[in-house]
Scaffold this active site. Structure first.
Site, PDB file in Angstrom:
ATOM      1  N   ARG A 116      43.991  19.236   2.984  1.00 49.16           N
ATOM      2  CA  ARG A 116      44.127  18.157   1.987  1.00 49.16           C
ATOM      3  C   ARG A 116      43.636  16.791   2.503  1.00 49.16           C
ATOM      4  NH1 ARG A 116      48.996  21.035   1.304  1.00 49.16           N
ATOM      5  NH2 ARG A 116      48.925  22.293  -0.600  1.00 49.16           N
ATOM      6  N   LYS A 138      31.583   9.169  -2.543  1.00 41.86           N
ATOM      7  CA  LYS A 138      31.399  10.356  -3.388  1.00 41.86           C
ATOM      8  C   LYS A 138      31.058  11.527  -2.480  1.00 41.86           C
ATOM      9  CE  LYS A 138      29.867   8.460  -7.827  1.00 41.86           C
ATOM     10  NZ  LYS A 138      28.724   8.330  -8.764  1.00 41.86           N
ATOM     11  N   GLU A 180      15.911   2.830  -3.409  1.00 38.12           N
ATOM     12  CA  GLU A 180      17.316   2.445  -3.605  1.00 38.12           C
ATOM     13  C   GLU A 180      17.586   1.036  -3.056  1.00 38.12           C
ATOM     14  OE1 GLU A 180      19.684   3.940  -5.335  1.00 38.12           O
ATOM     15  OE2 GLU A 180      18.899   5.954  -5.641  1.00 38.12           O
ATOM     16  N   LYS A 220      25.976  -2.264  -2.578  1.00 39.29           N
ATOM     17  CA  LYS A 220      26.723  -1.062  -2.943  1.00 39.29           C
ATOM     18  C   LYS A 220      28.209  -1.270  -2.668  1.00 39.29           C
ATOM     19  CE  LYS A 220      27.084   3.775  -3.261  1.00 39.29           C
ATOM     20  NZ  LYS A 220      26.426   5.008  -3.543  1.00 39.29           N
ATOM     21  N   GLU A 230      34.367   4.963 -10.634  1.00 41.29           N
ATOM     22  CA  GLU A 230      33.401   4.917 -11.736  1.00 41.29           C
ATOM     23  C   GLU A 230      34.083   4.958 -13.100  1.00 41.29           C
ATOM     24  OE1 GLU A 230      30.107   7.476 -10.914  1.00 41.29           O
ATOM     25  OE2 GLU A 230      28.900   6.588 -12.521  1.00 41.29           O
ATOM     26  N   ARG A 240      30.392   0.714 -11.369  1.00 42.11           N
ATOM     27  CA  ARG A 240      29.577   1.593 -10.542  1.00 42.11           C
ATOM     28  C   ARG A 240      28.377   2.165 -11.285  1.00 42.11           C
ATOM     29  NH1 ARG A 240      32.061   5.179  -5.743  1.00 42.11           N
ATOM     30  NH2 ARG A 240      30.078   5.972  -5.011  1.00 42.11           N
ATOM     31  N   ASN A 244      23.248   3.414 -11.225  1.00 42.53           N
ATOM     32  CA  ASN A 244      22.396   4.436 -11.852  1.00 42.53           C
ATOM     33  C   ASN A 244      21.134   3.839 -12.477  1.00 42.53           C
ATOM     34  OD1 ASN A 244      24.068   6.564 -11.173  1.00 42.53           O
ATOM     35  ND2 ASN A 244      25.371   6.253 -12.957  1.00 42.53           N
ATOM     36  N   HIS A 247      18.000   5.899 -12.977  1.00 41.83           N
ATOM     37  CA  HIS A 247      18.364   7.292 -12.708  1.00 41.83           C
ATOM     38  C   HIS A 247      18.334   8.186 -13.946  1.00 41.83           C
ATOM     39  CE1 HIS A 247      19.347   5.672  -8.837  1.00 41.83           C
ATOM     40  NE2 HIS A 247      19.851   6.797  -8.385  1.00 41.83           N
ATOM     41  N   HIS A 251      16.496  11.290 -12.836  1.00 43.76           N
ATOM     42  CA  HIS A 251      17.074  12.636 -12.704  1.00 43.76           C
ATOM     43  C   HIS A 251      16.269  13.652 -13.518  1.00 43.76           C
ATOM     44  CE1 HIS A 251      21.324  11.040 -11.484  1.00 43.76           C
ATOM     45  NE2 HIS A 251      20.562  11.253 -10.443  1.00 43.76           N
ATOM     46  N   HIS A 263      13.959  11.845  -4.107  1.00 44.54           N
ATOM     47  CA  HIS A 263      14.791  11.160  -5.099  1.00 44.54           C
ATOM     48  C   HIS A 263      14.230   9.765  -5.440  1.00 44.54           C
ATOM     49  CE1 HIS A 263      18.490   9.890  -7.104  1.00 44.54           C
ATOM     50  NE2 HIS A 263      18.601   8.882  -6.271  1.00 44.54           N
TER      51      HIS A 263
HETATM   52  N1  GLY Z   1      24.759   7.083  -6.208  1.00 47.00           N
HETATM   53  C1  GLY Z   1      25.541   6.511  -7.225  1.00 47.00           C
HETATM   54  C2  GLY Z   1      26.928   6.191  -6.812  1.00 47.00           C
HETATM   55  O1  GLY Z   1      27.235   6.224  -5.645  1.00 47.00           O
HETATM   56  O2  GLY Z   1      27.747   5.912  -7.658  1.00 47.00           O
END
Ligand code: GLY
Length: 361
Positions: A116, A138, A180, A220, A230, A240, A244, A247, A251, A263
């Site tokens: 956990r 993430k 980025e 960031k 998010e 957040r 994008n 993107h 994507h 990417h």
């Molecule tokens: N790559 C997008 C984020 O980290 O939310």
């Protein structure tokens, strides 16, 4: 060691991102207190991982995983768990993720799920990993049904952005990572665009690259601190989702190209497309659209796309995991460093924007 100011990320479990030359030597202090350490690394980075392992007094298990997205599978995840079980890994031990964004996504998820949650230190080895995947908490893996469908928000204990690790990064990956970095300039910090444009070749692997990476991570960090999960920013900003930018089409292009493109290449085209959409909606002027093209071209990134028709990409865009039905959702600028979310523009608008980037009907 040459180190920029550590960057704070304020979440329920705050952490810092340390960017600099020689910062990998700090790992020993961040795993202090563990009895053993697992280094989950891309199989391309065995030698680097062994060097890192030798710098630690703890018992180290090297967990080599397939490079890039091939490592982000349920089977590889299960193999990692099995190795931790064999090693008798306890809650006071530490996982290190060493590699590009896919490897650190996987390693972070292994750390989030083992018992956990155990201590996790990210050591990204690509520009893209440093400015994006490894820094925002993430983590996760892909399923046959789609990318990143299983995962968790899980704060690392720290992120060590070792600039010396970039010495062997191929030119194409430098450029992709800079999509980025430049995105951070467009959505939040125009000083990035100015510093980059002052000498693009110096930025891409030369003397100003560390400073630019540090600035992009700071963007960031600011966005993630306001909206870690998010859910939209409490201060009314778009939170957040701003990350994008470029993107939605990006994507779709990645999917259309069978994930054979980098990417950042797809995101670069996606940003020019988003700028063309914003122009047609009266949100920005032609000068800012031109600036997108000139800055991204200076980084050697593509700014046009003629490899598929509109309908095919439009369908792929509404398959994006953040879209609902046929609805399209774009992050657009309404000025430099002013991102907003825009739902469902009139159908002709993105279609015309697509033509403007070289696409066909
Ligand atoms: N790559 C997008 C984020 O980290 O939310």
């Amino acid at each position: 060691m040459i180190c920029w100011d550590p960057i704070d990320i304020y979440t329920d479990n705050p952490y810092q991102v340390v960017i600099g030359k020689g910062v990998s030597a700090l790992l020993a202090s961040f795993v202090d207190g563990s009895e053993q350490v697992a280094i989950i690394c891309s199989d391309q980075l065995r030698k680097r991982a062994l060097d890192v392992a030798r710098s630690l007094p703890e018992r180290v298990t090297l967990v080599e995983v397939p490079d890039a997205e091939a490592g982000k599978t349920a089977q590889v995840l299960q193999d990692c768990w099995a190795m931790l079980a064999d090693a008798g890994f306890t809650r006071s031990d530490a996982v290190v993720g060493l590699g590009g964004g896919a490897t650190t996504d996987l390693a972070g998820f292994v750390a989030a799920t083992w018992l956990r949650g155990v201590r996790y230190i990210a050591m990204p080895t690509t520009v893209l990993g440093m400015v994006d995947a490894a820094v925002g908490g993430k983590t996760g893996i892909n399923l046959p049904a789609g990318k990143n469908l299983v995962g968790a928000f899980y704060e690392p204990y720290t992120v060590l952005g070792e600039i010396d690790f970039l010495d062997t990064l191929p030119e194409r990956d430098w450029k992709s990572g800079f999509a980025e970095v430049l995105k951070a300039g467009f959505i939040c910090d125009p000083a990035i665009l100015e510093l980059f444009c002052a000498d693009p070749s110096d930025a891409l692997g030369g003397g100003s690259s560390g400073a630019l990476i540090h600035k992009a991570v700071s963007v960031k960090a600011k966005v993630v601190s306001e909206d870690f999960r998010e859910q939209g920013s409490e201060s009314g900003g778009i939170g957040r989702a701003a990350l994008n930018y470029g993107h939605t089409l990006g994507h779709a292009i990645e999917r259309r190209q069978g994930f054979a493109w980098r990417h950042g290449e797809a995101v670069s085209i996606g940003m020019v497309f988003a700028a063309e959409v914003a122009l047609r909606l009266g949100l920005i002027d032609a000068e800012l659209v031109d600036r997108h093209r000139s800055v991204l071209r200076a980084a050697g990134l593509p700014v046009s796309y003629a490899e598929s028709g509109w309908e095919e990409l439009r369908d792929a865009m509404s398959l994006d995991k953040k879209a609902r039905g046929r609805q399209l959702r774009f992050v657009l600028l309404h000025g430099l460093a002013a991102p907003q979310i825009f739902f469902d523009p009139p159908e002709r608008v993105p279609q015309e924007a697509f033509r403007a980037i070289g696409g066909t009907d």
